[in-house]
Design an enzyme around this catalytic site. Structure first.
Site, PDB file in Angstrom:
ATOM      1  N   ASP A 144       0.860  -1.183   0.000  1.00  0.00           N
ATOM      2  CA  ASP A 144       0.000   0.000   0.000  1.00  0.00           C
ATOM      3  C   ASP A 144       0.897   1.235   0.000  1.00  0.00           C
ATOM      4  OD1 ASP A 144      -1.777  -2.086   0.515  1.00  0.00           O
ATOM      5  OD2 ASP A 144      -3.028  -0.868   1.836  1.00  0.00           O
ATOM      6  N   LYS A 207      -7.073   3.370  -3.392  1.00  0.00           N
ATOM      7  CA  LYS A 207      -7.493   3.341  -1.986  1.00  0.00           C
ATOM      8  C   LYS A 207      -7.714   4.768  -1.512  1.00  0.00           C
ATOM      9  CE  LYS A 207      -5.484   1.988   2.517  1.00  0.00           C
ATOM     10  NZ  LYS A 207      -4.329   1.310   3.173  1.00  0.00           N
ATOM     11  N   LYS A 243     -10.428   0.141  -2.513  1.00  0.00           N
ATOM     12  CA  LYS A 243     -10.292  -0.076  -1.075  1.00  0.00           C
ATOM     13  C   LYS A 243     -10.627   1.201  -0.313  1.00  0.00           C
ATOM     14  CE  LYS A 243      -6.967  -1.387   2.543  1.00  0.00           C
ATOM     15  NZ  LYS A 243      -5.589  -1.878   2.831  1.00  0.00           N
TER      16      LYS A 243
END
Length: 307
Positions: A144, A207, A243
């Site tokens: 991430d 995300k 996400k």
């Protein structure tokens, strides 16, 4: 794919329409009883069970991994007629990757690591690339990364694309999730354009947040990012995951996000390879709701400890 600046600059966001659509979703998408239980079980399989605290220890991470392996009590699963399920992944800082990999060995649950100077993303660029390499070497299957917000705020889309491409290359075989930190991007139009640039540069997921900003995942921001994913798929045929992270702690919120994904992208995006929740406390509330479905009574939170 190559950076398409005409496509990026043509992306717009009708804020009032987006907010109106998001505001109507809770009233139009309500599921009850067995249907709600089924949706909540699906939500569990899409959770990135996360611990990102300065006081993380190996013991805490191992307990979190044990919860990821068995996120719902066995008696509840038996009552629901379900086989064993797991969460989508476990997300930790770099120092805890080896511990998590060891604790999850043989389960097929991937370890995700936050990287690139998380959460601010302001460390020197060579160090951010090196951090990705070290995390992959340690066994992280998902990375991430955080983008440089200044590239978005100044409209420097070429710089954002080049940065994201470098991160993508550094990840190698690992999946990369691009954290946009949407609460710091100023406008929904910026969110839409940043989403497109990161997808063009090879992000497997986009995300919302690090979870450390004052504003994290919201339904309006999610709608913008999901429609950018839909637009990208329509034009390229390539599926990118989504996400939402930060501030999602209630089971009813998880159902709303699943409903939004189903409405906008269809059933294919309701699987953990294309949808994740970045959460920790969410799992506890979902398990309480499942026990209420089975027994008719709400239990104390400590009965569903996350470790």
């Amino acid at each position: 794919m190559a950076l398409d600046l005409d496509w990026v600059r043509g992306a717009q966001a009708n804020t009032s329409a987006i907010e109106r659509r998001a505001a109507t979703l809770p009233g139009r998408r309500s599921v009850k009883k067995a249907f709600q239980a089924a949706w909540l079980l699906r939500a569990i399989t899409c959770i990135d069970l996360t611990t990102l605290s300065g006081d993380d220890t190996e013991g805490r991470v191992r307990r979190l991994c044990a919860k990821a392996r068995q996120p719902v009590r066995a008696d509840l699963l038996d009552a629901l007629g379900m086989d064993a399920i797991t969460t989508g992944a476990v997300c930790v800082y770099h120092d805890m990757i080896e511990t998590a990999v060891d604790a999850l060995r043989g389960t097929g649950i991937p370890v995700a690591a936050v990287s690139t100077g998380f959460p601010a993303g302001l460390s020197p660029f060579p160090l951010r690339l090196a951090e990705i390499g070290e995390s992959v070497k340690a066994g992280a299957g998902e990375i991430d990364i955080v983008i440089s917000r200044r590239h978005v705020l100044t409209g420097n889309w070429t710089a954002l694309y080049d940065e994201m491409r470098a991160f993508r290359d550094a990840c190698g075989e690992a999946h990369v999730k691009a954290i946009l930190a949407t609460g710091e991007l100023g406008t929904l139009r910026n969110v839409a354009r940043a989403s497109l640039v990161c997808m063009m540069a090879g992000a497997d997921f986009i995300k919302t947040s690090t979870g450390k900003e004052s504003v994290n995942a919201t339904l309006p921001v999610s709608l913008v990012m999901i429609r950018a994913i839909r637009d990208y798929f329509d034009r390229t045929g390539h599926r990118v995951g989504y996400k939402p992270a930060g501030g999602i702690s209630k089971a009813k919120d998880a159902v709303l996000y699943l409903a939004l994904m189903k409405d906008e992208l269809g059933d294919r995006w309701l699987r953990p390879d294309l949808f994740r929740f970045g959460a920790s406390s969410l799992l506890g509330d979902i398990e309480r709701q499942l026990e209420h479905h089975v027994t008719g009574a709400y239990s104390a939170g400590y009965r569903h400890a996350l470790g």
